[in-house]
Structures are given as structure tokens and as C-alpha cells.
Design a protein around this motif. Structure first.
Motif, PDB file in Angstrom:
ATOM      1  N   GLU A 137       0.890  -1.152   0.000  1.00 17.84           N
ATOM      2  CA  GLU A 137       0.000   0.000   0.000  1.00 17.84           C
ATOM      3  C   GLU A 137       0.926   1.200   0.000  1.00 17.84           C
ATOM      4  OE1 GLU A 137      -2.595  -0.237   3.367  1.00 17.84           O
ATOM      5  OE2 GLU A 137      -3.522  -2.078   2.667  1.00 17.84           O
ATOM      6  N   THR A 139       1.620   5.579  -1.000  1.00 20.88           N
ATOM      7  CA  THR A 139       1.188   6.908  -1.394  1.00 20.88           C
ATOM      8  C   THR A 139       2.176   7.359  -2.449  1.00 20.88           C
ATOM      9  OG1 THR A 139       0.335   7.348   0.815  1.00 20.88           O
ATOM     10  CG2 THR A 139       0.720   9.254  -0.604  1.00 20.88           C
ATOM     11  N   LYS A 147      -1.847  10.101  -4.597  1.00 18.37           N
ATOM     12  CA  LYS A 147      -2.830   9.007  -4.581  1.00 18.37           C
ATOM     13  C   LYS A 147      -2.379   7.923  -3.616  1.00 18.37           C
ATOM     14  CE  LYS A 147      -4.145   9.157  -9.472  1.00 18.37           C
ATOM     15  NZ  LYS A 147      -4.271   8.344 -10.674  1.00 18.37           N
ATOM     16  N   ASP A 148      -3.361   7.294  -2.963  1.00 19.42           N
ATOM     17  CA  ASP A 148      -3.097   6.082  -2.193  1.00 19.42           C
ATOM     18  C   ASP A 148      -3.466   4.909  -3.090  1.00 19.42           C
ATOM     19  OD1 ASP A 148      -2.230   7.324   0.165  1.00 19.42           O
ATOM     20  OD2 ASP A 148      -4.295   7.672   0.806  1.00 19.42           O
ATOM     21  N   VAL A 149      -2.490   4.049  -3.355  1.00 16.29           N
ATOM     22  CA  VAL A 149      -2.682   2.967  -4.326  1.00 16.29           C
ATOM     23  C   VAL A 149      -2.076   1.669  -3.800  1.00 16.29           C
ATOM     24  CG1 VAL A 149      -2.686   4.533  -6.307  1.00 16.29           C
ATOM     25  CG2 VAL A 149      -0.534   3.530  -5.538  1.00 16.29           C
ATOM     26  N   ARG A 150      -2.396   0.600  -4.501  1.00 14.92           N
ATOM     27  CA  ARG A 150      -1.739  -0.686  -4.264  1.00 14.92           C
ATOM     28  C   ARG A 150      -0.680  -0.864  -5.336  1.00 14.92           C
ATOM     29  NH1 ARG A 150      -6.866  -4.334  -3.825  1.00 14.92           N
ATOM     30  NH2 ARG A 150      -7.689  -2.587  -4.952  1.00 14.92           N
ATOM     31  N   THR A 166       0.191   0.949 -14.952  1.00 13.45           N
ATOM     32  CA  THR A 166      -1.060   0.624 -14.263  1.00 13.45           C
ATOM     33  C   THR A 166      -1.737  -0.533 -14.982  1.00 13.45           C
ATOM     34  OG1 THR A 166      -2.294   2.235 -15.559  1.00 13.45           O
ATOM     35  CG2 THR A 166      -1.455   2.962 -13.429  1.00 13.45           C
ATOM     36  N   ASP A 169      -6.455  -1.757 -11.014  1.00 13.62           N
ATOM     37  CA  ASP A 169      -6.288  -0.779  -9.936  1.00 13.62           C
ATOM     38  C   ASP A 169      -4.898  -0.826  -9.316  1.00 13.62           C
ATOM     39  OD1 ASP A 169      -8.895   0.010 -10.286  1.00 13.62           O
ATOM     40  OD2 ASP A 169      -9.680  -1.416  -8.823  1.00 13.62           O
ATOM     41  N   PHE A 170      -3.999  -1.535  -9.916  1.00 16.54           N
ATOM     42  CA  PHE A 170      -2.650  -1.706  -9.364  1.00 16.54           C
ATOM     43  C   PHE A 170      -1.636  -0.885 -10.156  1.00 16.54           C
ATOM     44  CE2 PHE A 170      -4.737  -5.429  -7.796  1.00 16.54           C
ATOM     45  CZ  PHE A 170      -4.136  -5.699  -6.583  1.00 16.54           C
ATOM     46  N   TYR A 171      -0.622  -0.435  -9.447  1.00  9.49           N
ATOM     47  CA  TYR A 171       0.555   0.132 -10.099  1.00  9.49           C
ATOM     48  C   TYR A 171       1.627  -0.942 -10.013  1.00  9.49           C
ATOM     49  CZ  TYR A 171      -1.189   4.849 -10.679  1.00  9.49           C
ATOM     50  OH  TYR A 171      -1.905   5.942 -11.095  1.00  9.49           O
TER      51      TYR A 171
END
Length: 175
Positions: A137, A139, A147-150, A166, A169-171
Motif C-alpha cells: 500500500e 502513497t 494518490k493512495d494505491v496498491r 497501471t 487498480d494496481f501500479y
């Protein structure tokens, strides 16, 4: 799972046989097909091997066109594995000779795929763990937006500027 099913498909008598030696090859004293259901065992082993190779190849061919700045990151535990393993273990008694249990297991795997896909817990896939990928997880800052991402990254995720891609929903971060 294909390996477990293949091992379970080998009859008990086969395990007590002596190991083949080069001298036994000429006289036909060796049997290279230990499976009770060779078509199913070999088919699933081949399909699994091809799937692992395709996943490995796909992960290697990812391009990383975005530059992101990782501000914070923490590893994400895989809680979903903790409660799925008991269900998987309950299917350990399945075999190719038991089609109703095998079909039940296939339905279970499809159900688990749907749950993990919809919940975003794709890392539950042991293949990614074996290939060295970790879930975080994080930032990040991309295009001046925080953004807060997975994040999926092969190895440890360090703070700073990195290349990313990307997928859903994942980076995925180059590493």
C-alpha cells in the motif's frame, strides 16, 4: 495444484518399485508412466507449466511509461491466504478417479478466483509470490496528484522516483 493431483494419481504399488537403471531400459523393465489417469495428469501438468511460463513472460514484458514518486509504502499482508488454506487442505483427498470431488474443487477454485479478483487481492496467487513479487500500500505522486494505491513490485519498494505501469487498480513498479 496440478503437481499435488499428479502425485496423488500415482498408485501406491508404483512407489515401492525399484528405481530404473540404465541396464533396465534395454529390456523394457522400466515403466515411465506412473499415473493412474495419465491423460488427465499430464494434461493438467502441461497446462499449468504453460500458464506459469505465460505469466512469467507477461510480467517480464511489461513496459513502464509513467514516472511516479513514492512518498510512503508499507507491505500488505495476505490475510486472505490464512482463511483459504483450510479449504484447500479439505480438498487434498481429491483425485482424478473421483470426478465429483474434482468438479467440486474446480468450482471452489473458480469461486476463489472471483472473490480475489473482485476484492483486488490478486497477490493471493502463489505464483506471484514464487516469482518474487510483493504487494504494497503506497502513497504516490503522479502528475502532481497524490494518490493512495496498491503497488506490485518485484523486491522491496523504496521511496523515491520510479517507473510504473497501471493494470486495473494496481501500479506495477519496475524493479
Amino acid at each position: 495444484m496440478a503437481i499435488i493431483l499428479a502425485i496423488q494419481d500415482i498408485p501406491k504399488q508404483w512407489w515401492s518399485r525399484p528405481i530404473c537403471k540404465l541396464t533396465n531400459l534395454a529390456d523394457g523393465g522400466c515403466d515411465f508412466n506412473p499415473f493412474g489417469s495419465p491423460t488427465l495428469s499430464l494434461s493438467f501438468l502441461i497446462i499449468s507449466t504453460v500458464a506459469v511460463f505465460l505469466a512469467w513472460t507477461a510480467l517480464r514484458r511489461i513496459s513502464y511509461p509513467f514516472l511516479v514518486d513514492v512518498k510512503r509504502a508499507k507491505a500488505t499482508p495476505n490475510e486472505i491466504i490464512n482463511y483459504t488454506f483450510p479449504y484447500v487442505v479439505s480438498f487434498m483427498g481429491i483425485s482424478y478417479e473421483d470426478p465429483q470431488k474434482l468438479l467440486g474443487f474446480v468450482v471452489f477454485l473458480l469461486w476463489m478466483f472471483a472473490i480475489t479478483y473482485k476484492s483486488g487481492q490478486i497477490l493471493m496467487n502463489p505464483l506471484l509470490l514464487i516469482l518474487g513479487w510483493c504487494l504494497y500500500e503506497a502513497t504516490i505522486v503522479i502528475n502532481s496528484e497524490e494518490k493512495d494505491v496498491r503497488v506490485l513490485k518485484r523486491s522491496k519498494l523504496d521511496l523515491g522516483s520510479v517507473s510504473a505501469q497501471t493494470i486495473q487498480d494496481f501500479y506495477i513498479i519496475k524493479g
